[in-house]
Design a protein around this motif. Structure first.
Motif, PDB file in Angstrom:
ATOM      1  N   TRP A  55      10.210  12.546  31.081  1.00 49.96           N
ATOM      2  CA  TRP A  55       9.827  11.242  30.555  1.00 49.96           C
ATOM      3  C   TRP A  55       9.875  10.169  31.629  1.00 49.96           C
ATOM      4  O   TRP A  55      10.691  10.218  32.549  1.00 49.96           O
ATOM      5  N   HIS A  92       5.535  12.883  29.864  1.00 48.65           N
ATOM      6  CA  HIS A  92       5.358  11.925  28.773  1.00 48.65           C
ATOM      7  C   HIS A  92       5.815  10.548  29.249  1.00 48.65           C
ATOM      8  O   HIS A  92       6.717  10.439  30.096  1.00 48.65           O
ATOM      9  N   SER A  96       0.841  11.204  26.895  1.00 45.38           N
ATOM     10  CA  SER A  96       1.418  12.529  27.095  1.00 45.38           C
ATOM     11  C   SER A  96       0.388  13.474  27.675  1.00 45.38           C
ATOM     12  O   SER A  96      -0.751  13.512  27.232  1.00 45.38           O
ATOM     13  N   ALA A 139       1.461  16.625  24.506  1.00 48.52           N
ATOM     14  CA  ALA A 139       2.174  16.311  23.271  1.00 48.52           C
ATOM     15  C   ALA A 139       2.060  17.452  22.265  1.00 48.52           C
ATOM     16  O   ALA A 139       2.939  17.646  21.441  1.00 48.52           O
TER      17      ALA A 139
END
Length: 355
Positions: free
Chosen positions: A274, A301, A351, A354
């Protein structure tokens, strides 16, 4: 008094962003081959989109999750104006005759200066309307989220809008506002923005599969640490990048490494799960930098904010999202929304996987 409204959408928004919502609805509908016009006034907290052709279905062409400036999206049933305050029930029940059965009732009002004083009336009217609807068979005996939801939006004591939302195609909170409370340990109110973003922009399954303890993240422009704090609450290891200081308690978690560096220049040595960013920068510069992170494979992401200009905010939003998609170099899943805890900005989830 009762104006039927076939094929019209009612969308709630942040007060002051009605023109942006109207522009978004009109453009997205046109791209879907639906002509029509939007009706909105600044600071009303809502906009209406009327399809020109009664055979069009703007609700299907404009799913709620794809809209940026709409907190809530519903299909308009009727607009009732000039109501007698002594009997609002009879006109509402009459307008709902033959309109099907609903699983829930929400009585709402716009989040605006004119709308907020109506909160008490909304509660009282809901308490009176709910048993009347059940008695007539318009509402299930118990809440049933698998059925369409009935919305009553109070614009004034004698003026309301009746609408419906389909399961999964509307905000799961009244007015489209999740009721979050700032934790006493949060370093700043900005923590609420990331909490709302994860709640609003990711599905429950995505939150379960994409945010797991032990994952690694970077927080660009982290100080004083609101977004870093949220990530540590999910047990992620966070590299907090900012020349400014972090709240000292964050270091006690054992999950935070603070690097005093420029968040716009720093890059990780390996791919992170992330990256989050809430830096005050020009939105196109932010979008371009976020695209670089995906193009270089620095993260999987991301959640970031785009601070919008005072004018042409829908046009700037569209331009920035297009720039992100064009320059990322990899297919991205992108969702954006102006959250309740946002102000002159929108929040984006992007993303590369995802699922």
């Amino acid at each position: 008094m009762d104006a039927s409204a076939p094929q019209a959408l009612l969308c709630l928004c942040r007060a002051g962003f009605e023109p942006e919502l109207a522009a978004e609805l009109t453009e997205r509908a046109a791209l879907a081959g639906i002509g029509g016009y939007a009706r909105a006034a600044r600071d009303d907290g809502y906009a209406l989109f009327h399809a020109a052709d009664p055979d069009d279905r703007p609700g299907r062409a404009l799913p709620w999750r794809a809209l940026v400036f709409a907190r809530q999206k519903t299909q308009l049933i009727a607009e009732l104006d000039g109501l007698d305050p002594r009997d609002r029930l009879t006109p509402v029940l009459s307008a709902l005759e033959g309109r099907g059965r609903y699983g829930e009732l929400w009585v709402e009002h716009p989040d605006s200066e004119a709308g907020r004083p109506l909160s008490g009336l909304a509660r009282a009217f809901g308490n009176a309307l709910r048993p009347a609807l059940r008695q007539r068979g318009f509402l299930t005996p118990h809440d049933d989220p698998a059925r369409p939801r009935l919305h009553v939006c109070l614009l004034a004591g004698d003026h309301l809008l009746l609408s419906r939302s389909e399961p999964g195609d509307g905000a799961p909170w009244p007015q489209g506002i999740p009721r979050l409370r700032l934790h006493a340990d949060a370093p700043s109110r900005s923590a609420l923005k990331l909490e709302e973003a994860l709640l609003s922009l990711l599905s429950a399954r995505e939150r379960e599969t994409l945010i797991k303890p032990g994952m690694r993240a970077a927080d660009l422009g982290a100080a004083p640490g609101g977004w870093t704090w949220v990530l540590t609450r999910h047990h992620l290891h966070v590299t907090a990048v900012d020349n400014g200081p972090l709240q000292p308690a964050l270091h006690d978690t054992g999950l935070v490494e603070h690097l005093r560096a420029d968040g716009f220049r720093w890059q990780p040595e390996r791919t992170l799960d992330w990256m989050v960013c809430d830096m005050v920068e020009q939105p196109r510069r932010v979008a371009a930098r976020m695209a670089t992170w995906f193009r270089e494979g620095w993260c999987r992401h991301a959640v970031f904010n785009l601070k919008l200009p005072m004018k042409k905010r829908w046009q700037e939003t569209r331009l920035c999202l297009d720039l992100l998609a064009d320059e990322a170099g990899v297919p991205l899943e992108v969702r954006a929304r102006q959250l309740y805890h946002d102000r002159e900005e929108i929040t984006v989830f992007a993303s590369a996987g995802a699922g």
